[in-house]
Design a protein around this motif. Structure first.
Motif, PDB file in Angstrom:
ATOM      1  N   ILE A  83       0.833  -1.205   0.000  1.00 17.46           N
ATOM      2  CA  ILE A  83       0.000   0.000   0.000  1.00 17.46           C
ATOM      3  C   ILE A  83       0.868   1.256   0.000  1.00 17.46           C
ATOM      4  CG2 ILE A  83      -1.696   1.332   1.310  1.00 17.46           C
ATOM      5  CD1 ILE A  83      -2.814  -1.339   2.325  1.00 17.46           C
ATOM      6  N   LEU A  84       1.934   1.242   0.781  1.00 21.65           N
ATOM      7  CA  LEU A  84       2.833   2.389   0.843  1.00 21.65           C
ATOM      8  C   LEU A  84       3.580   2.572  -0.479  1.00 21.65           C
ATOM      9  CD1 LEU A  84       4.238   1.900   4.451  1.00 21.65           C
ATOM     10  CD2 LEU A  84       2.607   3.651   3.684  1.00 21.65           C
ATOM     11  N   MET A  85       3.925   1.462  -1.129  1.00 23.40           N
ATOM     12  CA  MET A  85       4.562   1.551  -2.444  1.00 23.40           C
ATOM     13  C   MET A  85       3.613   2.182  -3.460  1.00 23.40           C
ATOM     14  SD  MET A  85       6.186  -2.280  -2.476  1.00 23.40           S
ATOM     15  CE  MET A  85       6.571  -2.271  -4.238  1.00 23.40           C
ATOM     16  N   GLN A  86       2.364   1.746  -3.430  1.00 26.82           N
ATOM     17  CA  GLN A  86       1.368   2.289  -4.343  1.00 26.82           C
ATOM     18  C   GLN A  86       1.155   3.775  -4.084  1.00 26.82           C
ATOM     19  OE1 GLN A  86      -2.390   0.096  -5.631  1.00 26.82           O
ATOM     20  NE2 GLN A  86      -3.196   1.469  -4.073  1.00 26.82           N
ATOM     21  N   GLU A  87       1.092   4.136  -2.817  1.00 30.06           N
ATOM     22  CA  GLU A  87       0.927   5.547  -2.445  1.00 30.06           C
ATOM     23  C   GLU A  87       2.076   6.390  -2.977  1.00 30.06           C
ATOM     24  OE1 GLU A  87      -0.554   8.946  -0.065  1.00 30.06           O
ATOM     25  OE2 GLU A  87      -1.400   7.252  -1.147  1.00 30.06           O
ATOM     26  N   GLU A  88       3.284   5.851  -2.909  1.00 23.65           N
ATOM     27  CA  GLU A  88       4.470   6.573  -3.356  1.00 23.65           C
ATOM     28  C   GLU A  88       4.434   6.855  -4.855  1.00 23.65           C
ATOM     29  OE1 GLU A  88       8.153   8.438  -3.557  1.00 23.65           O
ATOM     30  OE2 GLU A  88       6.897   8.002  -1.819  1.00 23.65           O
ATOM     31  N   VAL A  89       4.195   5.829  -5.669  1.00 25.38           N
ATOM     32  CA  VAL A  89       4.265   6.024  -7.114  1.00 25.38           C
ATOM     33  C   VAL A  89       3.009   6.701  -7.660  1.00 25.38           C
ATOM     34  CG1 VAL A  89       5.814   4.075  -7.403  1.00 25.38           C
ATOM     35  CG2 VAL A  89       3.358   3.725  -7.685  1.00 25.38           C
ATOM     36  N   MET A  90       1.888   6.558  -6.959  1.00 24.29           N
ATOM     37  CA  MET A  90       0.666   7.222  -7.400  1.00 24.29           C
ATOM     38  C   MET A  90       0.829   8.733  -7.343  1.00 24.29           C
ATOM     39  SD  MET A  90      -3.156   6.920  -5.761  1.00 24.29           S
ATOM     40  CE  MET A  90      -3.410   5.264  -6.402  1.00 24.29           C
TER      41      MET A  90
END
Length: 256
Positions: A83-90
């Motif tokens: 989830i944190l990875m997705q938040e970062e690249v989003m």
């Protein structure tokens, strides 16, 4: 867990609460310089290079030169890391459209920006969907999509359904691109050659007398793909929005 703005428990993992600024992130860990940001950055780089399947707490720890257990001081589990990875690249959504922009143009720009993000980070499409948006950037994207429909006269339930419909279309169209890209990479030949081989094989299998429609499409070389790589996206968005526009007009007539 931490209380939200209304004093209620958020029910979110510690790392997600930290992303919202609801709790302090650990300042120091077992190894100087280790942080949530470093862990997420390493995981994103790993996913970009080898795919989401390569990301594990152990592998990320190895990339950072620390023990696996040290990561758990910052991130509770792999699912939270995803989830944190997705938040970062989003990242945050693009700048909102200028005042007076029509709803079709606004929502199309929103969908196109989402698609661009997916195309840059195809591995994000492999992150399991575990619930509605719950991180700052994802909620900001949701807010901007709903804002584009604010003046349509649609009710809140219809607006949400439109957002889910468009998000699903963008995700599916991008996921298809990701699947094709993986197939091309594993084949060792170019995309055009992959499609040519598929068409050749299908022509041998799909006899015109039994599959006349398929044979006609193959003969027309439709499987070669359009010259415009954005054709399928534009076509799909226009058809969806045509339907939404009909619904908007029906709601207006019913309310007049």
């Amino acid at each position: 867990m931490t209380e939200g703005q209304d004093g209620e428990w958020t029910g979110l993992p510690a790392g997600i609460e930290a992303a919202w600024g609801l709790r302090e992130r650990p300042a120091k860990g077992p190894k100087p310089g280790l942080s949530v940001d470093r862990i997420v950055a390493a995981a994103v780089a790993l996913a970009a290079a080898e795919g989401l399947g390569a990301v594990s707490m152990g592998r990320v720890a190895k990339e950072l030169g620390v023990s696996t257990m040290s990561l758990y001081r910052y991130v509770d589990a792999k699912d939270e890391l995803y989830i944190l990875m997705q938040e970062e690249v989003m990242g945050p959504p693009p700048e909102p459209p200028a005042p007076g922009t029509g709803w079709r143009e606004a929502i199309t720009a929103w969908a196109a920006a989402q698609r661009t993000m997916f195309r840059r980070h195809l591995w994000v499409l492999r992150v399991p969907i575990s619930g509605p948006p719950a991180t700052p950037n994802s909620v900001a994207w949701w807010e901007q999509g709903l804002a584009a429909l604010a003046d349509t006269g649609l009710g809140d339930d219809d607006q949400l359904s439109v957002i889910l419909l468009i998000s699903g279309f963008v995700r599916n169209e991008s996921l298809l691109a990701a699947d094709i890209a993986e197939a091309v990479e594993s084949s060792g030949v170019g995309a055009e050659e992959v499609m040519r081989r598929y068409a050749t094989t299908l022509k041998r299998l799909a006899h015109p007398e039994r599959y006349p429609s398929v044979a006609r499409v193959l003969e027309a070389k439709v499987m070669d793909g359009p010259d415009d790589p954005d054709y399928a996206f534009v076509f799909g968005m226009e058809r969806i929005l045509d339907g939404v526009e009909v619904m908007i007009e029906k709601r207006r007539r019913a309310g007049s």
